[in-house]
Design a protein around this motif. Structure first.
Motif, PDB file in Angstrom:
ATOM      1  N   GLY A 138       0.789  -1.215   0.000  1.00 39.53           N
ATOM      2  CA  GLY A 138       0.000   0.000   0.000  1.00 39.53           C
ATOM      3  C   GLY A 138       0.823   1.269   0.000  1.00 39.53           C
ATOM      4  N   GLY A 139       2.147   1.137   0.111  1.00 38.31           N
ATOM      5  CA  GLY A 139       3.022   2.297   0.101  1.00 38.31           C
ATOM      6  C   GLY A 139       3.139   2.915  -1.281  1.00 38.31           C
ATOM      7  N   THR A 140       3.649   4.136  -1.340  1.00 41.11           N
ATOM      8  CA  THR A 140       3.700   4.906  -2.588  1.00 41.11           C
ATOM      9  C   THR A 140       5.130   5.179  -3.013  1.00 41.11           C
ATOM     10  OG1 THR A 140       1.602   6.010  -2.080  1.00 41.11           O
ATOM     11  CG2 THR A 140       3.029   7.071  -3.707  1.00 41.11           C
ATOM     12  N   PHE A 141       5.390   4.967  -4.286  1.00 38.75           N
ATOM     13  CA  PHE A 141       6.645   5.373  -4.918  1.00 38.75           C
ATOM     14  C   PHE A 141       6.330   6.609  -5.739  1.00 38.75           C
ATOM     15  CE2 PHE A 141       9.988   4.120  -8.344  1.00 38.75           C
ATOM     16  CZ  PHE A 141      10.912   4.995  -7.797  1.00 38.75           C
ATOM     17  N   LEU A 142       6.973   7.729  -5.416  1.00 39.38           N
ATOM     18  CA  LEU A 142       6.696   9.007  -6.052  1.00 39.38           C
ATOM     19  C   LEU A 142       8.001   9.588  -6.578  1.00 39.38           C
ATOM     20  CD1 LEU A 142       4.538  11.280  -6.537  1.00 39.38           C
ATOM     21  CD2 LEU A 142       5.177  12.186  -4.306  1.00 39.38           C
ATOM     22  N   PHE A 143       8.043   9.881  -7.866  1.00 43.11           N
ATOM     23  CA  PHE A 143       9.275  10.433  -8.435  1.00 43.11           C
ATOM     24  C   PHE A 143       8.953  11.326  -9.617  1.00 43.11           C
ATOM     25  CE2 PHE A 143       8.550   6.443 -10.676  1.00 43.11           C
ATOM     26  CZ  PHE A 143       8.953   6.671 -11.979  1.00 43.11           C
ATOM     27  N   ASN A 144       9.936  12.123 -10.013  1.00 43.52           N
ATOM     28  CA  ASN A 144       9.779  12.943 -11.206  1.00 43.52           C
ATOM     29  C   ASN A 144      10.994  12.798 -12.111  1.00 43.52           C
ATOM     30  OD1 ASN A 144      11.639  14.532  -9.791  1.00 43.52           O
ATOM     31  ND2 ASN A 144      10.133  16.065  -9.200  1.00 43.52           N
ATOM     32  N   VAL A 145      10.773  13.052 -13.387  1.00 41.73           N
ATOM     33  CA  VAL A 145      11.837  13.017 -14.398  1.00 41.73           C
ATOM     34  C   VAL A 145      11.606  14.190 -15.345  1.00 41.73           C
ATOM     35  CG1 VAL A 145      12.126  10.509 -14.292  1.00 41.73           C
ATOM     36  CG2 VAL A 145      10.534  11.479 -15.954  1.00 41.73           C
ATOM     37  N   TRP A 146      12.670  14.667 -15.946  1.00 40.87           N
ATOM     38  CA  TRP A 146      12.522  15.755 -16.902  1.00 40.87           C
ATOM     39  C   TRP A 146      11.841  15.272 -18.169  1.00 40.87           C
ATOM     40  CZ3 TRP A 146      12.741  20.222 -14.904  1.00 40.87           C
ATOM     41  CH2 TRP A 146      13.684  20.546 -13.927  1.00 40.87           C
ATOM     42  N   ASP A 147      11.016  16.131 -18.733  1.00 43.22           N
ATOM     43  CA  ASP A 147      10.430  15.881 -20.048  1.00 43.22           C
ATOM     44  C   ASP A 147      11.516  16.057 -21.112  1.00 43.22           C
ATOM     45  OD1 ASP A 147       8.569  15.396 -22.031  1.00 43.22           O
ATOM     46  OD2 ASP A 147       7.117  16.860 -21.294  1.00 43.22           O
ATOM     47  N   ARG A 148      11.159  15.826 -22.354  1.00 36.81           N
ATOM     48  CA  ARG A 148      12.113  15.937 -23.457  1.00 36.81           C
ATOM     49  C   ARG A 148      12.781  17.306 -23.434  1.00 36.81           C
ATOM     50  NH1 ARG A 148       7.252  17.407 -24.866  1.00 36.81           N
ATOM     51  NH2 ARG A 148       6.914  18.980 -26.496  1.00 36.81           N
ATOM     52  N   ILE A 149      13.985  17.381 -23.983  1.00 35.52           N
ATOM     53  CA  ILE A 149      14.771  18.608 -23.874  1.00 35.52           C
ATOM     54  C   ILE A 149      14.110  19.776 -24.602  1.00 35.52           C
ATOM     55  CG2 ILE A 149      16.251  18.224 -25.902  1.00 35.52           C
ATOM     56  CD1 ILE A 149      18.617  19.209 -24.070  1.00 35.52           C
TER      57      ILE A 149
END
Length: 272
Positions: A138-149
């Motif tokens: 039930g835990g959450t993995f939350l992350f971000n990544v850059w969009d295309r350049i």
């Protein structure tokens, strides 16, 4: 001449410029966004991967519920040293750790967070599997990544300007790595390969990047990221010339300063 061995190299000189210039230029808005999202979760324990110089760590320390445990990790000790020197609003456990081989027991955390680090994982599915392993059900993995350049104005202009100095062997670190993992379909596939059974929620978030002068923006990218190593590999004395060329290109596009440009990222959330 790609230099993959240096792609994740953030030594002392790079780490210091990364914190002083690149963090306020592009990372702070997304750090606040990620921390606010995490603070809404019922998480008594949070693990941060690829914490860098601690921009998200500091936001989490200020925003998580009282008593919540926060563990911040990074592969690069130089980055962690800068992060620890900044200070935090609560006690943080700092650990040098490889995201693909985490030194934590199964089901140890209620949430795992990662700001702009997934692009650097050599085996993304393996790193995601490690995040899943240490998450409680039930835990959450939350992350971000850059969009295309092309959706990130300063990075695009700097990359093209520096590439133009070395037409036979253009440095493409920014395009290849920080902005090379902006496909929602690829991210979803890698999460499935990692063992996540639910579908990720992927949101595009646009913000503004600002610098007092074009030169400061150019300095952040050319000398505060591993692009620096790619430039020096082609010309050991060419770093300042490349920075000036990038600054001139930014000034031609955005003016003499202060300058502002679009930044864009994907924010990904998935539950175990």
């Amino acid at each position: 001449m790609p230099t993959p061995g240096n792609d994740a190299r953030f030594d002392g000189a790079v780490a210091a410029l990364y914190q002083s210039l690149l963090v306020p230029l592009i990372f702070e808005p997304y750090a606040v966004d990620l921390a606010v999202r995490l603070a809404r979760l019922p998480a008594a324990s949070v693990l941060e991967l690829a914490a860098g110089t601690g921009v998200v760590t500091r936001e989490l320390a200020a925003r998580l519920a009282p008593g919540a445990q926060l563990v911040a990790t990074d592969l690069n000790e130089a980055m962690l040293a800068v992060a620890q020197a900044q200070g935090t609003a609560r006690a943080v456990t700092w650990r040098q750790a490889d995201a693909m081989a985490l030194p934590f027991d199964d089901a140890s955390f209620d949430a795992v967070a990662c700001q702009f680090g997934a692009m650097f994982f050599p085996d993304k599915a393996r790193a995601f599997a490690e995040a899943r392993r240490v998450l409680r059900p039930g835990g959450t993995f939350l992350f971000n990544v850059w969009d295309r350049i092309e959706a990130n104005d300063f990075a695009w202009v700097v990359s093209d300007a520096v590439a133009g100095l070395y037409p036979d062997d253009p440095p493409r670190f920014l395009e290849r790595l920080p902005h090379g993992y902006g496909s929602a379909a690829t991210i979803a596939h890698d999460l499935t390969s990692a063992g996540f059974a639910t579908q990720p929620v992927i949101e595009t978030v646009t913000a503004s990047s600002r610098a007092q002068t074009p030169y400061l923006a150019a300095l952040a990218y050319c000398q505060g990221t591993p692009l620096r190593g790619e430039i020096e590999a082609r010309d050991p004395t060419g770093l300042e010339a490349a920075t000036l060329a990038a600054a001139e290109a930014l000034a031609a596009r955005f003016g003499a300063g202060p300058v502002a440009g679009r930044i864009q990222a994907l924010v990904v959330a998935i539950t175990r």
